[in-house]
Design an enzyme around this catalytic site. Sequence first.
Site, PDB file in Angstrom:
ATOM      1  CD  GLU A   1      -3.498  -0.551   1.927  1.00  0.00           C
ATOM      2  OE1 GLU A   1      -3.281   0.072   2.567  1.00  0.00           O
ATOM      3  OE2 GLU A   1      -3.778  -1.719   1.765  1.00  0.00           O
TER       4      GLU A   1
ATOM      5  CD  GLU B   1      -3.909  -5.307   3.219  1.00  0.00           C
ATOM      6  OE1 GLU B   1      -4.737  -5.009   4.181  1.00  0.00           O
ATOM      7  OE2 GLU B   1      -2.565  -6.191   3.143  1.00  0.00           O
TER       8      GLU B   1
END
Length: 471
Positions: free
Chosen positions: A165, A369
Amino acid sequence: MQHKKIKAFPENFLWGGSTSAYQIEGAWDKDGKGPSVMDMGKHPDAVTDFKVASNHYDLYKTDVALMAEMGFKAYRFSIAWTRIYPTGTGEINPKGIEFYNNLINELIEKGIEPVVTMYHFDLPYALEEKGGWSNRETIDAFENYAKTLFTHFGDRVKYWLTINEQNTLILHGKAIGSVDPNLENPEKELYQQNHHMLLAQAKAMRLCHEMVTDAKVGPAPNIQLVYPASSKPEDVIAAQNFNSIRNWLYLDMACYGRYNSTVWSYFEEKGYTPTIEDGDMEILASGKPNFIAFNYYNTFTVEQSVPENTEGNHTGDEHLTIGESGVYNGHTNPHLQKTEFGWEVDPVGFRATLREIYERYNLPLLVTENGLGAYDKLEEGDIVNDDYRIEYLRKHLEQAQLAITDGVELLGYCPWSAIDLVSTHQGISKRYGFIYVNRDEFDLKDMRRIRKQSFYWFQKLIETNGKSLND
Ligand code: BGP
């Protein structure tokens, strides 16, 4: 598109789960580990720190046994840079190598594919003190660290993720603590850091291809499609703006090594243009991913930014959009429900996001995720009835299967999280796992592992390669 016949999940689909080092391992200063920025960060009074977490460092064998019992084909975890290099560079810490060797061997023995994130938010604090990602020396430190990982683990690890991320780190850097919010123009600094991280990633991908020729490497951003609030053309432009800034910037750079034109004009308009040194663009273009890993929790909806509806130049917590003056303004999607933590839930948006990424980049995708944070309750008899989580995951997997039917090449699904761990912002009470960890914010109790209802549901799903989805 409505399909008359739905395709099955592919054979060898990587069913699994995800975690990250600072959120699960604990043992924050054990066996020579150095402090990371996550260890040194401040926590609200009601929320635990990451020092003990789920104590996976000591209990990894128990945890891997439970993952194997669930039938995991893959386990996505991160390596703590500060276990390998306590100060980010210099001498290797042999104990750190030993821990991850043991974990990887344990996984392989149980038939679980290790999927390794090289860096998940936890920059060595010693590097942060020298300017962190603002300092170009951090690029070299990362390349050296990557080389060490490939040397020691490349014989067994065939799926590598570079940076978790990166877009969250940049868009919410002030919340995560990677930039001084008192700087005159923190965004400019963040986009300079971004440029350096992109260089580090490209170098690591290049190195991976040279050193571990049979491995696959890819980026792991958080990608969630941005919708326009209405069919008003100005809202569509706002959605394009935020899609380019939040999503495509990161994948365009990873896949093609170029800044997209919308982002570049945004940099120029806002004064965020990063300094690019000679040779940088060549390095960026040389790092080719084999696949795209991405995290998905929800979508965003935005409308045109006009002075009267713009709340400010900030983006809230990582999944809450507020807006940026003149660029976009966050809008609540009236068609979606929210979790108890205020995150919108959008399974159909998952299909749309999968399709969009695949069509843009034409690379296999891996979901690293997706999941539901909730206040789970441990009932008498060690029961955790997390039906709501089963429902969340089921709906997302149904949409993943539709995306596969649409033609998306999906390698696997590793939801967040394999077992309970400490949330980045909201402590251990915000739980995501298939396995309950018996501790509270400040009472560590006995840390025992308890199978939730979702554990048995996921076990059956893996056993049937997804066929039990509609049972
Ligand atoms: C992602 C991060 C994870 C994890 C997850 C859930 O953005 O990669 O590290 O924290 O979000 O978020 P939270 O813990 O804030 O609920």
